[in-house]
Design a protein around this motif. Structure first.
Motif, short mmCIF file in Angstrom:
data_model
loop_
_atom_site.label_atom_id
_atom_site.label_comp_id
_atom_site.label_asym_id
_atom_site.label_seq_id
_atom_site.Cartn_x
_atom_site.Cartn_y
_atom_site.Cartn_z
N ARG A 112 1.19 -0.92 0.08
CA ARG A 112 -0.08 -0.43 -0.06
C ARG A 112 0.88 1.49 0.15
NH1 ARG A 112 -3.05 -2.64 3.52
NH2 ARG A 112 -2.16 -1.48 6.18
N THR A 115 2.55 1.66 -3.33
CA THR A 115 1.56 1.83 -3.86
C THR A 115 1.61 3.78 -4.61
OG1 THR A 115 0.59 0.21 -4.59
CG2 THR A 115 -0.54 2.06 -5.25
N ASP A 116 1.31 4.36 -3.46
CA ASP A 116 1.37 5.80 -2.97
C ASP A 116 2.45 6.11 -3.18
OD1 ASP A 116 -1.67 4.95 -2.54
OD2 ASP A 116 -0.87 5.03 -0.29
N ALA A 118 4.83 5.12 -5.44
CA ALA A 118 5.38 5.30 -7.28
C ALA A 118 4.46 6.63 -7.85
CB ALA A 118 4.77 4.29 -7.22
N HIS A 119 3.25 7.19 -7.16
CA HIS A 119 3.18 8.44 -7.39
C HIS A 119 3.79 9.68 -7.48
CE1 HIS A 119 -1.08 6.37 -8.19
NE2 HIS A 119 -1.16 6.95 -6.75
N GLU A 120 4.85 9.03 -6.33
CA GLU A 120 6.10 10.24 -6.50
C GLU A 120 8.04 10.56 -6.97
OE1 GLU A 120 6.42 11.74 -2.13
OE2 GLU A 120 4.41 11.61 -2.10
N GLY A 121 7.36 8.93 -7.75
CA GLY A 121 8.26 8.15 -8.55
C GLY A 121 9.24 7.52 -7.62
N GLU A 123 10.02 4.06 -6.05
CA GLU A 123 10.38 2.68 -5.73
C GLU A 123 11.15 1.98 -4.65
OE1 GLU A 123 9.71 -0.91 -9.44
OE2 GLU A 123 11.83 1.14 -9.46
N TRP A 181 11.26 8.47 2.47
CA TRP A 181 9.64 8.43 2.58
C TRP A 181 9.69 7.54 3.60
CZ3 TRP A 181 5.44 5.73 1.88
CH2 TRP A 181 4.14 6.32 1.27
#
Length: 228
Positions: A112, A115-116, A118-121, A123, A181
């Motif tokens: 989870r 996935t969130d 990843a919206h900020e690039g 991984e 992150w």
């Protein structure tokens, strides 16, 4: 009187000079030929003949301890089935035991969060996850050899009996952008850094969603769970 014969001495001198000149020309030719061969076909210096083993590829980080020059014993006997992680594995990999053998709730939380992120690039890579007891024991013995005692080794690596990796309840996450992150956002998913000296080591703390992550231990040696 008979006419006098010309002296033979000048002729002798001339012959000697011619022989000396011929010898010099011969020596010059030999020297030139030898020099040409030395430049173009000489054998390499002895050190150029020494062969060295090709450098081993850098392993992906798989243990809690900092990188070490001392290879783990019996490394050849360990493989993916023991929890060794090939480079580039992410939390979404469904084929590597180090990922699939993690506690299902921990893995779901990691996915989870990933996935969130990843919206900020960003991984989430798995540097280490579940490990077999044999793999953990190998890492611990390596740490003892590296740091000189079991007490010093436990600051970085748990025994097979106490390791949260063997239980599938911990994951070492990379790279640094992912751990950074998680440091700021992990609590909302129940993901917490447990040890101050291991910014990559994350465990699931469901209460953190409401209360925030608990205070970190300085290192695993201060964790009561490691003294079982």
């Amino acid at each position: 009187m008979y006419p006098s014969r010309p002296s033979a001495r000048p002729k002798t001198r001339r012959t000697v000079r011619l022989l000396a000149l011929g010898l010099m020309i011969f020596l010059a030719a030999v020297a030139a030929a030898f020099g040409h061969r030395s430049r173009d076909g000489a054998s390499p210096p002895p050190e150029a003949l020494w062969s060295s083993s090709p450098a081993s590829p850098s392993p992906s980080p798989t243990s809690e301890a900092p990188p070490s020059k001392t290879p783990p014993k019996r490394r050849a006997e360990l493989g993916v089935a023991d929890g060794v992680v090939p480079y580039g594995v992410t939390v979404f990999d469904d084929t590597v035991p180090a990922v699939t053998n993690l506690d299902p709730d921990l893995l779901a939380a990691l996915r989870r969060a990933a996935t969130d992120a990843a919206h900020e690039g960003i991984e989430f890579y798995v540097n280490s996850g579940w490990r077999s007891a044999k793999y953990q024991d190998s890492l611990f013995r390596r740490a003892v050899s590296e740091y000189g005692s079991e007490a010093a080794a436990t600051r970085w690596v748990a025994t097979a009996e106490t390791s949260l990796h063997v239980a599938g309840e911990a994951a070492d996450i990379g790279h640094s952008d992912a751990t950074s992150w998680l440091s700021g956002h992990g609590a909302r998913y129940g993901l917490c850094q447990i040890y101050r000296n291991e910014p990559w080591h994350y465990e699931l703390r469901p209460d953190a969603v409401q209360r925030g992550c608990p205070r970190m231990y300085a290192d695993p040696a201060h964790d009561p769970r490691m003294r079982r």
